[in-house]
Design an enzyme around this catalytic site. Structure first.
Site, PDB file in Angstrom:
ATOM      1  N   GLU A   1     -76.139 -34.980  -7.444  1.00 51.49           N
ATOM      2  CA  GLU A   1     -76.051 -33.610  -6.924  1.00 51.49           C
ATOM      3  C   GLU A   1     -77.329 -33.215  -6.195  1.00 51.49           C
ATOM      4  OE1 GLU A   1     -73.138 -32.160  -6.279  1.00 51.49           O
ATOM      5  OE2 GLU A   1     -72.670 -32.145  -8.420  1.00 51.49           O
TER       6      GLU A   1
ATOM      7  N   THR B   1     -78.494 -34.553  -3.782  1.00 51.95           N
ATOM      8  CA  THR B   1     -79.153 -35.760  -3.263  1.00 51.95           C
ATOM      9  C   THR B   1     -78.769 -36.028  -1.814  1.00 51.95           C
ATOM     10  OG1 THR B   1     -77.328 -36.907  -4.315  1.00 51.95           O
ATOM     11  CG2 THR B   1     -79.443 -36.980  -5.460  1.00 51.95           C
TER      12      THR B   1
ATOM     13  N   GLY C   1     -63.840 -20.892  -2.962  1.00 49.16           N
ATOM     14  CA  GLY C   1     -64.999 -20.292  -3.641  1.00 49.16           C
ATOM     15  C   GLY C   1     -65.272 -20.909  -4.997  1.00 49.16           C
ATOM     16  N   ALA C   2     -64.717 -22.087  -5.269  1.00 52.93           N
ATOM     17  CA  ALA C   2     -64.844 -22.713  -6.589  1.00 52.93           C
ATOM     18  C   ALA C   2     -65.755 -23.928  -6.559  1.00 52.93           C
ATOM     19  CB  ALA C   2     -63.460 -23.109  -7.102  1.00 52.93           C
TER      20      ALA C   2
ATOM     21  N   LEU D   1     -65.270 -26.559  -4.808  1.00 50.52           N
ATOM     22  CA  LEU D   1     -64.423 -27.758  -4.782  1.00 50.52           C
ATOM     23  C   LEU D   1     -64.130 -28.193  -3.340  1.00 50.52           C
ATOM     24  CD1 LEU D   1     -62.068 -26.802  -7.753  1.00 50.52           C
ATOM     25  CD2 LEU D   1     -64.053 -28.319  -7.787  1.00 50.52           C
TER      26      LEU D   1
ATOM     27  N   SER E   1     -63.775 -25.806   2.135  1.00 49.31           N
ATOM     28  CA  SER E   1     -64.207 -25.773   3.544  1.00 49.31           C
ATOM     29  C   SER E   1     -64.147 -27.163   4.157  1.00 49.31           C
ATOM     30  CB  SER E   1     -65.649 -25.282   3.699  1.00 49.31           C
ATOM     31  OG  SER E   1     -65.927 -24.272   2.829  1.00 49.31           O
TER      32      SER E   1
ATOM     33  N   GLU F   1     -70.180 -27.382  10.321  1.00 50.44           N
ATOM     34  CA  GLU F   1     -70.609 -26.496   9.226  1.00 50.44           C
ATOM     35  C   GLU F   1     -72.082 -26.093   9.382  1.00 50.44           C
ATOM     36  OE1 GLU F   1     -68.675 -27.268   5.681  1.00 50.44           O
ATOM     37  OE2 GLU F   1     -70.031 -26.075   4.431  1.00 50.44           O
TER      38      GLU F   1
ATOM     39  N   ASP G   1     -69.404 -33.656   1.121  1.00 49.40           N
ATOM     40  CA  ASP G   1     -68.068 -33.073   0.945  1.00 49.40           C
ATOM     41  C   ASP G   1     -67.093 -33.571   2.015  1.00 49.40           C
ATOM     42  OD1 ASP G   1     -69.493 -31.729  -0.954  1.00 49.40           O
ATOM     43  OD2 ASP G   1     -69.518 -29.818   0.118  1.00 49.40           O
TER      44      ASP G   1
HETATM   45  C1  GLA Z   1     -72.617 -28.505  -1.585  1.00 50.23           C
HETATM   46  C2  GLA Z   1     -72.917 -29.134  -0.231  1.00 50.23           C
HETATM   47  C3  GLA Z   1     -73.082 -30.651  -0.351  1.00 50.23           C
HETATM   48  C4  GLA Z   1     -74.054 -31.022  -1.469  1.00 50.23           C
HETATM   49  C5  GLA Z   1     -73.731 -30.254  -2.748  1.00 50.23           C
HETATM   50  C6  GLA Z   1     -74.750 -30.480  -3.823  1.00 50.23           C
HETATM   51  O1  GLA Z   1     -71.363 -28.934  -2.026  1.00 50.23           O
HETATM   52  O2  GLA Z   1     -71.892 -28.861   0.681  1.00 50.23           O
HETATM   53  O3  GLA Z   1     -73.497 -31.192   0.881  1.00 50.23           O
HETATM   54  O4  GLA Z   1     -75.376 -30.803  -1.068  1.00 50.23           O
HETATM   55  O5  GLA Z   1     -73.609 -28.869  -2.526  1.00 50.23           O
HETATM   56  O6  GLA Z   1     -74.732 -31.815  -4.241  1.00 50.23           O
END
Ligand code: GLA
Length: 368
Positions: free
Chosen positions: A17, A19, A107-108, A110, A113, A145, A157
């Site tokens: 996370e 990273t 907004g969760a 997950l 977007s 984004e 993501d």
């Molecule tokens: C969000 C960002 C990702 C990542 C995470 C944290 O989801 O969109 O790029 O940085 O936070 O790991």
């Protein structure tokens, strides 16, 4: 009659996370929840966007008017940003009518977007025969984004939504985008991974994300490396000694230990020791809470309650400051964990969390 239907999933991140903007490792998997786009080409230079989930009707935008910072704001900036990024990269994308319908909770944390961006890129790539590979599409979605919407997120993501495969977690090296699909079959081991959506999003989350990112970049600069990924785990203590700013030390410690946790989780999964990843997930949460400081009381309550109720491990997932946590549990213990979580949230006076088991699902694709 439309020209086709495409779908792209949301994701959870198993480990790794914050990273991804440090050139590090991440390990997300796709959720079964998807955003579906029904798309028709049009030849008049207009992009018409409609969502079945948002009140207010369709939005029409002229392709030639798309420019970062000039979007009307709101959900249409994501797909409009993708069209802008594709065209800005020289791809001949024309107009389209796109109708979206999504089961990815918004907004969760997950990645609703990313699902919206990736389904748009994939549909236009197919319809306009752009010939783009998925990692490249993910990169353009990230650019949408970052530059069009204005959120300084990493590449995790979009890559998860575009590249995950059923039954696997995706080990992604965010420096060179090298990918490995790691088998992650929970049911075969009598295990379940619960997603717990706290249904809170703390207002300052976007600004704090940018601050963490800037802090990591300052730490890398102070250490004379391109990114914190370049500090090996074995060199952590020496690096911390060299960081004069006490605010930067815990940020660097989180990134270096988190990259190491990704490697530990992969080694355990490859050895078939799926249960043993639990404590590594929990360690990751402690690091995000105490060093990186992106957790919040609701996420901590999920982790503490789940562990007390007998879960094998738990952590926040995604950016933090609300959103969702994941809980690894024996299937036989799952009902108890869920009940304890609901009770703990009720007695703390929080909104009831939304809890569901997640199975590693397929990435984006054409449906028809
Ligand atoms: C969000 C960002 C990702 C990542 C995470 C944290 O989801 O969109 O790029 O940085 O936070 O790991």
């Amino acid at each position: 009659m439309s020209d086709g239907v495409w779908a792209a999933p949301g994701r959870v991140n198993l480990i790794g996370e914050h990273t991804d903007y440090n050139d590090g490792f991440v390990m997300p998997f796709a959720l079964p929840h998807t955003t579906v786009a029904t798309v028709s080409r049009r030849n008049d230079g207009v992009l018409r966007l409609h969502s079945a989930d948002v009140a207010g009707g369709a939005v029409e935008l002229r392709l030639d008017d798309l420019e970062p910072g000039r979007g009307p704001g709101g959900w249409t900036d994501y797909p409009a940003g993708v069209v802008w990024a594709l065209r800005d990269a020289g791809h001949a994308v024309g107009g389209a009518d796109i109708n979206y319908e999504s089961t990815v909770p918004t907004g969760a944390g997950l990645s609703s977007s990313a699902a919206l961006e990736v389904v748009t890129a994939l549909a236009l790539n197919d319809l306009y025969e752009l010939g783009l590979q998925r990692p490249r599409m993910a990169r353009l979605c990230q650019r949408a984004e970052n530059e069009y919407v204005g959120a300084p997120t990493g590449i995790m993501d979009q890559t998860a939504s575009a590249c995950c495969t059923e039954g696997h977690a995706l080990h992604l090296d965010t420096r060179d985008l090298a990918q490995r699909q790691i088998p992650f079959d929970l049911a075969a081991r009598g295990l379940e991974l619960l997603v717990v959506d706290t249904r809170v999003k703390h207002a300052h989350s976007d600004g704090e994300y940018g601050k963490r990112r800037a802090g990591c970049e300052s730490a890398a600069a102070a250490l004379g490396v391109p990114a914190l990924r370049d500090i090996p785990y074995e060199g952590l203590l020496a690096a911390l000694d060299r960081l004069a700013d006490p605010e930067l030390r815990p940020l660097a410690r989180h990134i270096v230990t988190e990259n190491h946790r990704v490697e530990r989780v992969i080694a355990l999964l490859e050895a078939g020791e799926v249960r043993a990843i639990g404590p590594v997930l929990t360690e990751g949460h402690a690091s995000l809470r105490d060093d990186f400081r992106v957790s919040c009381p609701e996420l901590d309550l999920v982790v503490d309650t789940a562990l007390e109720a007998g879960a094998l491990g738990a952590r926040m997932t995604g950016g933090g400051f609300g959103g969702s946590a994941i809980v690894l549990t024996d299937t036989s213990q799952s009902a108890t964990v869920r009940t304890c979580l609901s009770e703990a949230f009720a007695s703390a006076g929080h909104k009831a969390p939304r809890i569901f088991p997640a199975t590693p699902s397929r990435g984006a694709g054409r449906v028809s």
